[in-house]
Design an enzyme around this catalytic site. Structure first.
Site, PDB file in Angstrom:
ATOM      1  N   LEU A  50       0.769  -1.426  -0.168  1.00 18.98           N
ATOM      2  CA  LEU A  50       0.000   0.087   0.048  1.00 18.98           C
ATOM      3  C   LEU A  50       0.598   1.386  -0.087  1.00 18.98           C
ATOM      4  O   LEU A  50       0.306   2.389  -0.070  1.00 18.98           O
ATOM      5  CB  LEU A  50      -0.770  -0.007   1.285  1.00 18.98           C
ATOM      6  CG  LEU A  50      -2.001  -1.117   1.226  1.00 18.98           C
ATOM      7  CD1 LEU A  50      -2.725  -1.192   2.551  1.00 18.98           C
ATOM      8  CD2 LEU A  50      -3.014  -0.848   0.153  1.00 18.98           C
ATOM      9  N   ARG A  51       2.137   1.142  -0.293  1.00 15.06           N
ATOM     10  CA  ARG A  51       3.109   2.340   0.086  1.00 15.06           C
ATOM     11  C   ARG A  51       2.533   3.285  -1.297  1.00 15.06           C
ATOM     12  O   ARG A  51       2.763   4.479  -1.065  1.00 15.06           O
ATOM     13  CB  ARG A  51       4.596   1.953  -0.269  1.00 15.06           C
ATOM     14  CG  ARG A  51       5.181   1.602   1.196  1.00 15.06           C
ATOM     15  CD  ARG A  51       6.726   1.794   1.017  1.00 15.06           C
ATOM     16  NE  ARG A  51       7.180   1.202   2.391  1.00 15.06           N
ATOM     17  CZ  ARG A  51       7.644  -0.056   2.423  1.00 15.06           C
ATOM     18  NH1 ARG A  51       7.688  -0.639   1.429  1.00 15.06           N
ATOM     19  NH2 ARG A  51       8.114  -0.430   3.638  1.00 15.06           N
ATOM     20  N   GLY A  52       2.494   2.764  -2.301  1.00 16.94           N
ATOM     21  CA  GLY A  52       2.032   3.437  -3.606  1.00 16.94           C
ATOM     22  C   GLY A  52       0.984   4.442  -3.310  1.00 16.94           C
ATOM     23  O   GLY A  52       0.819   5.713  -3.619  1.00 16.94           O
TER      24      GLY A  52
END
Length: 348
Positions: A286-288
């Protein structure tokens, strides 16, 4: 002016840098919100990477730090102060401060872990019962910029330490049962030349943004860059004076954006669209999503807006996602173009 000449080593003005808009924008957004997670700048040699990074550090407003503190501790923000300063404040002691330029720390390629993290003097601790700590580069970089040139050639172990500190905002040094920790909140900037080797995907993913820069092809623009550099080399203080108004204007915009950042909102539907794009592009984790949301807010604040719109997302999303796509060696399409295609489809 003579006083200035004696004290300050001239730095090329940020607002005088021609082209490389992608790199400049990524650096500005990370300065507005350091929690974006830094920027990786990949590109040809001699494209002004180091010059631009030093220029953004020189542009930033001075920061207030606690006197006689080796970690550039903040006087009121607990996340940015050392344990010793916390104790002084909790004991209601009078804490004196002064202002310094934003630290700009270079990490040399041959650096050791001790040089990066700092060392504990075991002998002093055992014989005198005193925790004696020799600070490393992470301590010096707190509240500043840590620059790693040719990060793709740096030892993976050191890159891991760097990224962990950048993500947590703390550095912990443990030796022989003695532990010391200190704040290490900095904007991590890495640069490199793709011809000299790629960074491991799991490390690349930890950088918030990824800017790609190319050598300028337009002859008239190249001449302008060469002339500007020659002018600066011949009379650096005259060049700095010439751009002082533009520098001050950009500095004011950045300060205002930093203050306004917490008030910027992003509509739920736009958050869904960002996550939809990440899903279609098969972005792992979920970093993006998180970084794109942060960068869009920082860009809105930079433009003095209180709400993120579609254009803000379109401007920053490629910078946030292009390095997170799974690499297919047989694929001919550039990862940046791949992101753009999906973005234009979803955010039409």
């Amino acid at each position: 002016m003579d006083k200035i000449k004696n004290k300050i080593r001239p730095v090329f003005p940020f607002t005088a840098i021609v082209g490389q808009e992608e790199m400049k924008l990524a650096l500005i957004l990370n300065v507005i919100d350091p929690k974006i997670g830094g920027v990786m700048i990949m590109g040809d040699r001699g494209t002004g990477k180091s010059t631009t990074i030093r220029a953004i550090a020189d542009l930033l407003p001075e920061i207030e730090v606690v006197d006689d503190d080796m970690f550039n501790s903040h006087v009121s923000d607990y996340d940015l102060m050392s344990d010793l300063v916390k104790q002084q404040i909790e004991s209601k002691l009078n804490v004196k401060t002064h202002f310094i330029k934003v630290p700009m720390v270079d990490l040399p390629l041959g650096a050791t872990e001790d040089r990066l993290c700092g060392t504990i003097d075991i002998e002093k601790a055992l014989h005198e019962g005193v925790k004696s700590f020799e600070p490393g580069l992470l301590a010096k970089a707190n509240r500043g910029i840590l620059y790693v040139d040719e990060v793709n050639l740096l030892d993976d172990h050191l890159v891991d330490i760097l990224l962990d500190s950048a993500a947590s905002g703390w550095n912990t040094v443990e030796r022989e049962g003695i532990s010391i920790r200190h704040p290490a909140r900095f904007v991590l900037v890495g640069s490199g030349n793709p011809e000299e080797g790629e960074l491991r995907p799991q490390l690349l993913d930890r950088f918030g943004m990824h800017a790609e820069i190319r050598t300028v092809k337009d002859p008239s623009l190249r001449v302008k860059i060469v002339e500007q550099r020659a002018q600066f080399d011949q009379d650096p203080y005259g060049c700095i004076q010439e751009y002082s108004d533009k520098q001050q204007e950009l500095k004011d915009i950045i300060i205002k954006a930093q203050k306004n950042l917490m008030n910027v909102v992003i509509d739920y539907d736009l958050k869904v669209k960002i996550s939809q794009i990440c899903g279609i592009l098969n972005v792992d984790g979920l970093r993006g999503d998180i970084v794109t949301n942060r960068a869009a807010k920082a860009f809105a604040a930079y433009q003095n807006k209180d709400e993120v719109d579609i254009e803000d997302i379109k401007t920053v999303i490629t910078l946030c996602l292009r390095h997170r796509l799974r690499k297919d060696p047989l694929e001919t399409i550039d990862s940046g173009d791949k992101v753009s295609d999906v973005v234009s489809e979803i955010l039409s």
